[in-house]
Design a protein around this motif. Structure first.
Motif, PDB file in Angstrom:
ATOM      1  N   THR A 100       0.818  -1.212   0.000  1.00 24.47           N
ATOM      2  CA  THR A 100       0.000   0.000   0.000  1.00 24.47           C
ATOM      3  C   THR A 100       0.851   1.261   0.000  1.00 24.47           C
ATOM      4  OG1 THR A 100      -1.687  -1.168   1.228  1.00 24.47           O
ATOM      5  CG2 THR A 100      -1.812   1.215   1.257  1.00 24.47           C
ATOM      6  N   TYR A 101       1.911   1.287   0.819  1.00 21.07           N
ATOM      7  CA  TYR A 101       2.645   2.532   1.042  1.00 21.07           C
ATOM      8  C   TYR A 101       4.033   2.548   0.428  1.00 21.07           C
ATOM      9  CZ  TYR A 101      -1.000   3.421   4.465  1.00 21.07           C
ATOM     10  OH  TYR A 101      -2.194   3.625   5.091  1.00 21.07           O
ATOM     11  N   ASN A 102       4.468   1.428  -0.123  1.00 23.99           N
ATOM     12  CA  ASN A 102       5.794   1.365  -0.742  1.00 23.99           C
ATOM     13  C   ASN A 102       6.899   1.721   0.245  1.00 23.99           C
ATOM     14  OD1 ASN A 102       7.370   0.766  -2.929  1.00 23.99           O
ATOM     15  ND2 ASN A 102       7.372   2.842  -3.746  1.00 23.99           N
ATOM     16  N   GLU A 103       6.650   1.435   1.511  1.00 25.96           N
ATOM     17  CA  GLU A 103       7.634   1.689   2.562  1.00 25.96           C
ATOM     18  C   GLU A 103       7.529   0.565   3.578  1.00 25.96           C
ATOM     19  OE1 GLU A 103       8.067   6.526   3.031  1.00 25.96           O
ATOM     20  OE2 GLU A 103       6.884   5.396   4.492  1.00 25.96           O
ATOM     21  N   GLN A 109       3.671  -0.440  14.722  1.00 20.13           N
ATOM     22  CA  GLN A 109       2.406  -0.733  14.053  1.00 20.13           C
ATOM     23  C   GLN A 109       2.271  -2.217  13.769  1.00 20.13           C
ATOM     24  OE1 GLN A 109       1.260   1.715  10.699  1.00 20.13           O
ATOM     25  NE2 GLN A 109       2.432   3.415  11.539  1.00 20.13           N
ATOM     26  N   GLU A 141      12.644   4.429  10.720  1.00 22.90           N
ATOM     27  CA  GLU A 141      13.207   5.788  10.706  1.00 22.90           C
ATOM     28  C   GLU A 141      12.566   6.673  11.763  1.00 22.90           C
ATOM     29  OE1 GLU A 141      12.353   7.504   6.933  1.00 22.90           O
ATOM     30  OE2 GLU A 141      10.184   7.345   7.188  1.00 22.90           O
ATOM     31  N   HIS A 142      11.477   6.207  12.370  1.00 22.02           N
ATOM     32  CA  HIS A 142      10.794   7.070  13.336  1.00 22.02           C
ATOM     33  C   HIS A 142      11.386   6.949  14.732  1.00 22.02           C
ATOM     34  CE1 HIS A 142       7.770   7.656  10.266  1.00 22.02           C
ATOM     35  NE2 HIS A 142       7.761   6.350  10.099  1.00 22.02           N
TER      36      HIS A 142
ATOM     37  N   TYR B  67      -4.421   7.972   9.514  1.00 25.29           N
ATOM     38  CA  TYR B  67      -3.126   7.344   9.774  1.00 25.29           C
ATOM     39  C   TYR B  67      -2.341   8.163  10.786  1.00 25.29           C
ATOM     40  CZ  TYR B  67       1.413   5.200   8.933  1.00 25.29           C
ATOM     41  OH  TYR B  67       2.613   4.547   9.086  1.00 25.29           O
ATOM     42  N   ASN B  71      -1.486   6.576  14.436  1.00 24.77           N
ATOM     43  CA  ASN B  71      -0.115   6.126  14.664  1.00 24.77           C
ATOM     44  C   ASN B  71       0.814   7.198  15.195  1.00 24.77           C
ATOM     45  OD1 ASN B  71      -0.570   3.420  13.598  1.00 24.77           O
ATOM     46  ND2 ASN B  71      -0.908   4.479  11.680  1.00 24.77           N
ATOM     47  N   ILE B  73       2.393   9.429  13.808  1.00 27.93           N
ATOM     48  CA  ILE B  73       3.494   9.849  12.935  1.00 27.93           C
ATOM     49  C   ILE B  73       2.929  10.258  11.586  1.00 27.93           C
ATOM     50  CG2 ILE B  73       5.307   8.444  13.978  1.00 27.93           C
ATOM     51  CD1 ILE B  73       4.823   6.343  11.929  1.00 27.93           C
ATOM     52  N   LEU B  75       2.875  10.285   7.598  1.00 31.50           N
ATOM     53  CA  LEU B  75       3.327   9.478   6.467  1.00 31.50           C
ATOM     54  C   LEU B  75       4.216  10.344   5.582  1.00 31.50           C
ATOM     55  CD1 LEU B  75       0.406   7.386   4.977  1.00 31.50           C
ATOM     56  CD2 LEU B  75       2.614   6.542   5.709  1.00 31.50           C
ATOM     57  N   SER B  76       5.268   9.769   5.041  1.00 33.38           N
ATOM     58  CA  SER B  76       6.152  10.534   4.155  1.00 33.38           C
ATOM     59  C   SER B  76       5.420  10.807   2.848  1.00 33.38           C
ATOM     60  CB  SER B  76       7.408   9.724   3.862  1.00 33.38           C
ATOM     61  OG  SER B  76       7.081   8.609   3.062  1.00 33.38           O
ATOM     62  N   ARG B  78       6.276  10.222  -0.081  1.00 32.26           N
ATOM     63  CA  ARG B  78       6.384   9.070  -0.984  1.00 32.26           C
ATOM     64  C   ARG B  78       5.336   8.016  -0.648  1.00 32.26           C
ATOM     65  NH1 ARG B  78      10.498   5.143  -0.131  1.00 32.26           N
ATOM     66  NH2 ARG B  78      10.059   3.463  -1.588  1.00 32.26           N
ATOM     67  N   ALA B  79       5.159   7.787   0.660  1.00 31.99           N
ATOM     68  CA  ALA B  79       4.170   6.798   1.073  1.00 31.99           C
ATOM     69  C   ALA B  79       2.764   7.275   0.737  1.00 31.99           C
ATOM     70  CB  ALA B  79       4.300   6.531   2.566  1.00 31.99           C
ATOM     71  N   SER B  82       2.221   6.757  -2.922  1.00 29.83           N
ATOM     72  CA  SER B  82       2.033   5.326  -3.213  1.00 29.83           C
ATOM     73  C   SER B  82       0.640   4.872  -2.822  1.00 29.83           C
ATOM     74  CB  SER B  82       3.061   4.485  -2.456  1.00 29.83           C
ATOM     75  OG  SER B  82       4.358   4.826  -2.851  1.00 29.83           O
ATOM     76  N   PHE B  83       0.159   5.367  -1.678  1.00 29.11           N
ATOM     77  CA  PHE B  83      -1.181   5.027  -1.236  1.00 29.11           C
ATOM     78  C   PHE B  83      -2.220   5.517  -2.237  1.00 29.11           C
ATOM     79  CE2 PHE B  83      -4.554   4.062   1.580  1.00 29.11           C
ATOM     80  CZ  PHE B  83      -5.445   5.122   1.526  1.00 29.11           C
ATOM     81  N   ARG B  86      -2.174   3.516  -5.355  1.00 28.83           N
ATOM     82  CA  ARG B  86      -2.775   2.195  -5.181  1.00 28.83           C
ATOM     83  C   ARG B  86      -4.300   2.296  -5.275  1.00 28.83           C
ATOM     84  NH1 ARG B  86      -0.958  -2.258  -6.354  1.00 28.83           N
ATOM     85  NH2 ARG B  86       0.955  -1.875  -5.221  1.00 28.83           N
ATOM     86  N   ASP B  90      -6.650   0.435  -8.033  1.00 29.89           N
ATOM     87  CA  ASP B  90      -7.807  -0.420  -7.723  1.00 29.89           C
ATOM     88  C   ASP B  90      -9.055   0.117  -8.401  1.00 29.89           C
ATOM     89  OD1 ASP B  90      -6.777  -1.042  -4.266  1.00 29.89           O
ATOM     90  OD2 ASP B  90      -6.196  -2.000  -6.161  1.00 29.89           O
ATOM     91  N   LYS B 110      11.892  13.805   7.516  1.00 25.95           N
ATOM     92  CA  LYS B 110      12.974  12.928   7.955  1.00 25.95           C
ATOM     93  C   LYS B 110      14.231  13.162   7.119  1.00 25.95           C
ATOM     94  CE  LYS B 110      11.374  10.203  11.284  1.00 25.95           C
ATOM     95  NZ  LYS B 110      10.204  10.986  11.488  1.00 25.95           N
TER      96      LYS B 110
END
Lengths: 250, 194
Positions: A100-103, A109, A141-142, B67, B71, B73, B75-76, B78-79, B82-83, B86, B90, B110
């Motif tokens: 999903t996130y490519n990471e 988590q 990385e966190h 998210y 969590n 944090i 999300l970068s 890039r993520a 990508s999400f 995706r 779909d 980061k």
């Protein structure tokens, strides 16, 4: 004790306890030990293997330490069959996140995902809980290097050093004494791990055929997992003067 | 839904969108918001079919926000890209795919690097130094090819964007109303006057 309440796995006892969960943890306390130690520049997971018979075919690979994904490994204590189901689940979950996130999935988590699954077995379904505890070691990385422990109840916590399985009381005691507040180097952590294992293992002589050992560290900014082979474990034992020494019976 | 721009520089990304909302031959509205802040350091611009744009972008916005809340944090970028890709992929093989084109602009706290992603309704994803969607692309990509450098400052970036908008004013058959420009950098997302 109200025996009548034991049979149904997902209900409370009158004293507010979940007996099945407690019994699962009791089962784990008879399993062979696994421990994890966090260092400033990496982490170590070490485990005692159950009796190695000469007739056992060793090609399958470890029963105690598993790879979850590129940045996480884990050690297991309890029913190996239960562990396999959960390891499979958590490997799939890690790949699902990557899809999903490519990471890579952040460590906490991933632990939460597995713990949510385990918790489900304590609340609905009428199925028994999984008789496995895990020690997870990973890097992201966190939060950098992290060590987590989870048990059949679905609870988890982050640790600097911890152990699961048999003899955890004495092992935890040694770890508490020897772990330095300011942190250890990976080499110190490896030495401490092997030392604690040698003290808690029942056998009189230590050998690489009874131990599984793995480390995680950063090399050039990339996570490197090292699952030790028998020669490397022997070398570590030798460094610590523990190779085939006859230990006094506990 | 028409022209979108994105330009990265040394430590920022500047984005711009034309604020017209058009239905056939009528100008419905000026001052339409074609962007959504996905998290404190990631901005998404959308164009394409009007209903799909809002629906899809808000869906992504809420998921990325969730998210962050769950969590603790961010999300970068890039993520996030990508999400989103995706979800577009779909959607592509469903009964009615979303017809949405996106620019996702973010600052990765980061690595301290800015990033810009170009996505289209066929679920393509490209990590690019500058990008455009819509007819504006035909006029301005060559300008960006000529004048863009990796290490430009925010001021230079804004000037470059003004060049692009000026070109559209010159050559596009339709009148171009004001563009809304937003900058993403380590301090977050803010509007700038072009």
């Amino acid at each position: 004790m109200s025996r009548r309440y034991d049979a149904r796995t997902t209900i409370f006892s009158p004293e507010g306890r979940l007996y099945q969960v407690e019994y699962a943890m009791e089962a784990i306390s008879h399993a062979s030990t696994a421990l994890g130690i966090l260092a400033k520049d990496g982490l170590v997971i070490a485990a005692e293997k159950k009796v190695a018979s000469k007739l056992l075919d060793e090609t399958k690979g470890g029963e105690k330490i598993y790879i979850i994904n590129d940045n996480m490994i884990c050690g297991v204590a309890g029913f190996t069959s239960d562990a396999n189901i959960l390891i499979n689940y958590v490997q799939t979950a890690a790949q699902q996140y990557l899809y999903t996130y490519n990471e890579d999935m952040p460590c906490e988590q991933l632990v939460q995902k597995l713990c949510d699954l385990k918790q489900g077995y304590t609340q609905y379904g009428g199925l028994r809980p999984f008789g496995v505890s895990f020690i997870y070691g990973g890097w992201d990385e966190h939060h950098g290097f992290q060590l987590y422990h989870s048990d059949p109840s679905g609870n988890y916590a982050g640790w600097k050093a911890t152990c699961i399985g048999a003899n955890t009381a004495s092992a935890q005691g040694i770890l508490r004494q020897e772990y330095k507040e300011e942190g250890l180097t990976l080499q110190e952590a490896k030495n401490l791990a092997i030392k604690v294992l040698s003290k808690t293992m029942d056998t009189t002589s230590l050998g690489s055929d009874k131990i599984e050992f793995a480390t995680l560290e950063l090399v050039n900014g990339k996570v490197v997992r090292r699952i030790f082979g028998q020669p490397e474990i022997d070398a570590l034992l030798k460094e610590n003067n523990l190779l085939n020494k006859t230990e006094e019976a506990k | 839904m028409e022209t979108l721009f994105g330009i990265t520089g040394k430590d920022f990304v500047i984005t711009a969108y034309d604020s017209k909302a058009v239905a056939s031959i009528t100008l419905m509205k000026i001052g339409e918001n074609k962007s959504r802040e996905l998290n404190p350091h990631t901005l998404m611009l959308f164009s394409g079919e009007p209903g799909d744009g809002v629906h899809f972008s808000e869906y992504i916005e809420r998921n990325i926000k969730l998210y962050g809340i769950r969590n603790g944090i961010e999300l970068s970028p890039r993520a996030v890209a990508s999400f989103a890709r995706r979800e577009l992929a779909d959607s592509l093989r469903s009964r009615k795919p979303y017809s949405v084109n996106l620019l996702i602009a973010g600052f990765d706290v980061k690595t301290n690097k800015p990033s810009l992603y170009w996505l289209d309704h066929l679920a393509s994803l490209a990590d690019v130094p500058f990008a455009a969607h819509g007819y504006g692309a035909y006029y301005c990509l060559s300008l960006l090819d000529r004048y863009h450098r990796e290490d430009i400052t925010e001021e230079e970036g804004i000037k470059l964007l003004q060049k692009c908008v000026g070109e559209l004013r010159n050559r596009m058959i339709l009148n171009m109303p004001d563009f809304v420009a937003k900058v993403v950098n380590k301090d977050g997302i803010r509007i700038v006057q072009l």
